[in-house]
Scaffold this active site. Structure first.
Site, short mmCIF file in Angstrom:
data_model
loop_
_atom_site.label_atom_id
_atom_site.label_comp_id
_atom_site.label_asym_id
_atom_site.label_seq_id
_atom_site.Cartn_x
_atom_site.Cartn_y
_atom_site.Cartn_z
CG HIS A 241 121.40 -51.10 15.69
ND1 HIS A 241 121.41 -50.30 16.80
CD2 HIS A 241 122.07 -52.24 16.04
CE1 HIS A 241 122.06 -50.92 17.78
NE2 HIS A 241 122.46 -52.09 17.35
C1 BDR Z 1 125.38 -50.38 13.82
O1 BDR Z 1 126.61 -51.10 13.85
C2 BDR Z 1 126.45 -52.37 13.29
O2 BDR Z 1 126.91 -53.33 14.14
C3 BDR Z 1 125.00 -52.54 12.96
O3 BDR Z 1 124.84 -53.21 11.72
C4 BDR Z 1 124.47 -51.14 12.90
O4 BDR Z 1 124.56 -50.59 11.59
C5 BDR Z 1 124.88 -50.21 15.23
O5 BDR Z 1 125.79 -49.52 16.01
#
Ligand code: BDR
Ligand code: CA
Length: 311
Positions: A241
């Site tokens: 992400h």
């Molecule tokens: C986001 O949530 C976290 O678990 C990850 O680091 C990312 O920023 C994805 O939904």
């Protein structure tokens, strides 16, 4: 021209990769890293941010601890995704570089006031608590922000922590609402994009094959992160992400999106933290964000691999 940024983060394996990508890129100057509670509590996110700086050989980057809980709610964490440390998968040594004395929110405010208006980009990779708190405490800084490029939200992919909401927005929906309403220029990397940049075996092997410590660590971190998403989505690899935020700064042509209105659900128990994006332009509400919808995933991984090889 060098882009000055502040990374606001809750490491997190994917946050770690985003930080490394930024530190590996000469087009970007990281003015500071501000930690926030999110994937794991603040005591760990600030620690992890320093571990990553040391991994990159960048003890000079100032790291600040920020808000330890959302603005109006109890903290929701994600150890089930990231492990108890937040960085499970790699055994990084305890950092020796200090945590800065100042609060992260003060650092954000002071930096935006001290630097030329329009010269600092905020890169939130976690819940938006630090950013919204800074905007609420010092409304004059909003107009001084170059832009906010954040990972958060979803439209077509809907939710990953609840059926309707993405984690970063769900954890502190009031903060997200304040940032989306702030008037700052906003670029959003939602799940719609991040679910396209999967850590396939071949891509992780390419990172491992870099042969340096960073490449091997990133391969190990993503290997841990992946076990969860592979089971959950049945996909070949996990979404990486947060590095999408930094990749957009470096290579915006890899991404495509739409300027749309995005509003945050803050009251419904069922859909709390949902990002209601007017992708089809069916409302008369004004656009307040560039909401990304697609990415050249191979281009993204080529960039990432090439950059991490420099560390
Ligand atoms: C986001 O949530 C976290 O678990 C990850 O680091 C990312 O920023 C994805 O939904
Ligand atoms: Ca994150």
């Amino acid at each position: 021209m060098t882009q000055d940024i502040i990374i606001d983060t809750d490491p997190g394996q994917d946050d770690a990769v985003a930080i490394l990508l930024a530190l590996a890129s000469p087009e970007i100057r990281v003015l500071g890293i501000t930690a926030v509670a999110g994937n794991v509590p603040l005591s760990l996110t600030q620690l992890n941010a320093r571990k990553i700086c040391e991994l990159a050989g960048r003890r000079d980057i100032p790291v600040f601890a920020g808000c330890d809980r959302p603005m109006r709610r109890a903290l929701v964490t994600a150890e089930h995704v990231h492990g108890n440390s937040g960085l499970d998968g790699a055994d990084l040594p305890a950092p020796t570089m200090p945590l800065q004395d100042a609060h992260a929110v003060d650092f954000i405010i002071d930096t935006l006031r001290a630097r030329p208006a329009g010269s600092v980009t905020l890169c939130p990779l976690g819940p938006l608590t630090n950013i919204a708190t800074a905007f609420a405490r010092a409304p004059d800084i909003v107009g001084r922000v170059q832009r906010v490029v954040l990972m958060g939200g979803a439209y077509f992919e809907v939710g990953n922590i609840t059926p309707a909401a993405e984690f970063n927005i769900h954890v502190d929906p009031e903060a997200a609402d304040m940032v989306l309403r702030s008037g700052a220029e906003i670029v959003m990397m939602p799940l719609d994009v991040t679910h396209q940049v999967l850590t396939t075996r071949a891509r992780v092997q390419a990172l491992r094959d870099i042969g340096n410590r960073v490449g091997q660590t990133v391969a190990a971190l993503t290997g841990f992160f992946e076990r969860f998403d592979r089971q959950k989505y049945g996909s070949d690899g996990a979404p990486l992400h947060d590095p999408c935020v930094i990749a957009w700064l470096l290579a915006p042509h890899l991404f495509q999106g739409r300027h749309v209105n995005v509003e945050i659900e803050t009251t419904s128990a069922l859909t709390l933290g949902m990002t209601v994006a007017d992708w089809w332009g069916v409302s008369a509400r004004p656009a307040n964000a560039l909401f990304m919808g697609s990415v050249d995933a191979d281009g993204f991984y080529s960039l990432l691999t090439e950059r991490l090889a420099r560390l």
